[in-house]
Write an enzyme that holds these catalytic residues in place. Structure first.
Site, PDB file in Angstrom:
ATOM      1  N   ASN A   1      50.395  23.967  56.771  1.00 35.01           N
ATOM      2  CA  ASN A   1      48.796  24.825  55.940  1.00 35.01           C
ATOM      3  C   ASN A   1      48.618  24.460  54.804  1.00 35.01           C
ATOM      4  O   ASN A   1      49.915  23.403  53.716  1.00 35.01           O
ATOM      5  CB  ASN A   1      49.321  25.553  56.601  1.00 35.01           C
ATOM      6  CG  ASN A   1      47.500  26.783  56.574  1.00 35.01           C
ATOM      7  OD1 ASN A   1      46.922  26.723  56.019  1.00 35.01           O
ATOM      8  ND2 ASN A   1      47.911  27.368  58.576  1.00 35.01           N
TER       9      ASN A   1
ATOM     10  N   PRO B   1      44.368  26.866  61.993  1.00 35.26           N
ATOM     11  CA  PRO B   1      43.054  26.756  60.846  1.00 35.26           C
ATOM     12  C   PRO B   1      43.794  27.200  59.641  1.00 35.26           C
ATOM     13  O   PRO B   1      43.967  28.786  60.366  1.00 35.26           O
ATOM     14  CB  PRO B   1      41.792  27.285  61.381  1.00 35.26           C
ATOM     15  CG  PRO B   1      41.874  27.282  63.025  1.00 35.26           C
ATOM     16  CD  PRO B   1      43.265  27.012  63.139  1.00 35.26           C
ATOM     17  N   CYS B   2      42.877  26.738  58.388  1.00 35.97           N
ATOM     18  CA  CYS B   2      43.626  26.780  57.378  1.00 35.97           C
ATOM     19  C   CYS B   2      42.207  27.715  56.420  1.00 35.97           C
ATOM     20  O   CYS B   2      42.936  28.057  55.222  1.00 35.97           O
ATOM     21  CB  CYS B   2      44.328  25.884  56.206  1.00 35.97           C
ATOM     22  SG  CYS B   2      43.293  24.329  55.953  1.00 35.97           S
ATOM     23  N   GLN B   3      41.391  27.916  56.590  1.00 37.82           N
ATOM     24  CA  GLN B   3      39.991  27.983  55.973  1.00 37.82           C
ATOM     25  C   GLN B   3      40.797  29.712  55.274  1.00 37.82           C
ATOM     26  O   GLN B   3      39.925  29.689  54.181  1.00 37.82           O
ATOM     27  CB  GLN B   3      39.220  28.576  56.194  1.00 37.82           C
ATOM     28  CG  GLN B   3      37.979  27.533  57.279  1.00 37.82           C
ATOM     29  CD  GLN B   3      38.820  26.822  58.693  1.00 37.82           C
ATOM     30  OE1 GLN B   3      39.870  27.189  58.966  1.00 37.82           O
ATOM     31  NE2 GLN B   3      37.744  26.679  59.505  1.00 37.82           N
TER      32      GLN B   3
END
Length: 351
Positions: A115, A74-76
């Protein structure tokens, strides 16, 4: 070559892997709707719907083939657009450790981690260095590069960072796109798709015209009907704002009196109320519903199918869930044609 995917999402990377000739045997995804989308479109892949932290073993038939482990944690927290969580304190930023743990369980020949470009600079490069150091400690050779999807035939200005690591000491030379300085445009991607209204919920429609480009032709295949022509229903106030915006422009074209509900409209992000230019690639569509990305010639947002086209998903690819979930799945995905270029180059090294 056999593929195993982590943080699989709706299957953008897997679609590119399959295009390149990889047999994706296993995928791990915690979101049930994204996992259902993956399974519906990759019927030969076993999809495990669970948190990666609960996975203790990976079982699949190797048959003497090389294995590639790939995915995007996850790249948030890494994203430039997410200023609140772009720190080491965000627990999602540490999920790459689960990727490293999975490497030890799978023992793959190749690793691909993708990413957002913000990973490179976040905390002065701390996370990128930590990932590469962990890979070296496992005796892999990491190679890093930021690639732009438009250079690989995707009609969208979308950069991603890739870490490609070999267990066999190979210094990976990243592919060079065939579309540098000659990108696919929005009109080439979309203008054979049907005319739609604000709030359209048409599951099936006929194509507007014959394929208008080789790009559209390649994604249509033999299909005669367009599916998932779903558009967010915007209020009359928002549609009125759309009507004032020229191609390539944003909220700045909207008369001030139509922005009175904003506390300070001058602080709006440049991506808000952006109308696409038909003769250029699209801007990034990662959050195209919330940013109210506008169709180039119609006063409405993008349909699910149009967004999927701009991501390079084939037209037979269908997304499962509510409209919001479908839109998020499309926007979060790695463009398949970008992923394909990476996997194709890896296969060349392995032949």
């Amino acid at each position: 070559m056999i593929g195993v995917e982590l943080f699989a999402g709706a299957g953008g990377m897997a679609t590119g892997a399959v295009m390149a000739g990889i047999d994706v045997k296993l995928a791990i995804e915690s979101d049930s709707c994204a996992a259902q989308t993956y399974l519906a479109n990759h019927k030969n892949t076993t999809v495990v719907i669970d948190d990666i932290q609960n996975i203790k073993e990976y079982k699949f038939e190797r048959n003497g083939d090389q294995v590639i482990l790939f995915g995007g944690p996850p790249c948030q927290g890494y994203s430039y657009s997410n200023r609140k969580t772009r720190t080491a304190k965000n627990p999602k930023n540490w999920l790459f450790k689960e990727f490293i743990r999975s490497i030890m369980l799978v023992d793959p020949d190749w690793i691909v981690i993708e990413n957002v470009p913000g990973l490179k600079k976040m905390d002065n490069g701390f996370f990128l260095k930590a990932i590469c150091d962990d890979l070296r400690n496992l005796e892999y050779t990491p190679n890093v590069k930021i690639l732009n999807a438009i250079d690989f035939g995707v009609p969208q200005k979308r950069e991603r960072i890739f870490i490609v690591a070999s267990k066999h000491g190979i210094a990976f030379d990243f592919p060079i796109g065939e579309f540098v300085n000659k990108p696919i445009t929005v009109s080439e991607a979309l203008f054979d798709l049907p005319f739609l209204q604000n709030g359209s919920m048409k599951p099936k429609l006929k194509y507007r015209t014959k394929a208008v480009s080789e790009y559209a032709k390649s994604l249509r295949g033999n299909k005669k009907i367009v599916t998932q022509n779903y558009v967010t229903k915007n209020s009359d106030v928002i549609v009125n704002r759309y009507s004032h915006i020229n191609q390539g422009n944003n909220w700045r074209d909207i008369p001030v009196e139509l922005m009175e509900n904003y506390k300070d409209h001058t602080r709006c992000h440049s991506s808000i109320y952006r109308r696409l230019s038909e003769n250029e690639p699209a801007v990034i569509i990662a959050n195209y519903r919330k940013s109210m990305l506008i169709h180039p010639t119609e006063d409405r947002g993008l349909s699910v199918r149009e967004a999927a086209r701009l991501q390079s998903f084939p037209d037979h690819y269908n997304f499962i869930g509510s409209l919001d979930q479908k839109q998020q799945q499309v926007g979060n995905a790695v463009p398949p044609l970008l992923a394909k270029a990476i996997f194709k180059k890896i296969i060349e090294y392995s032949e």
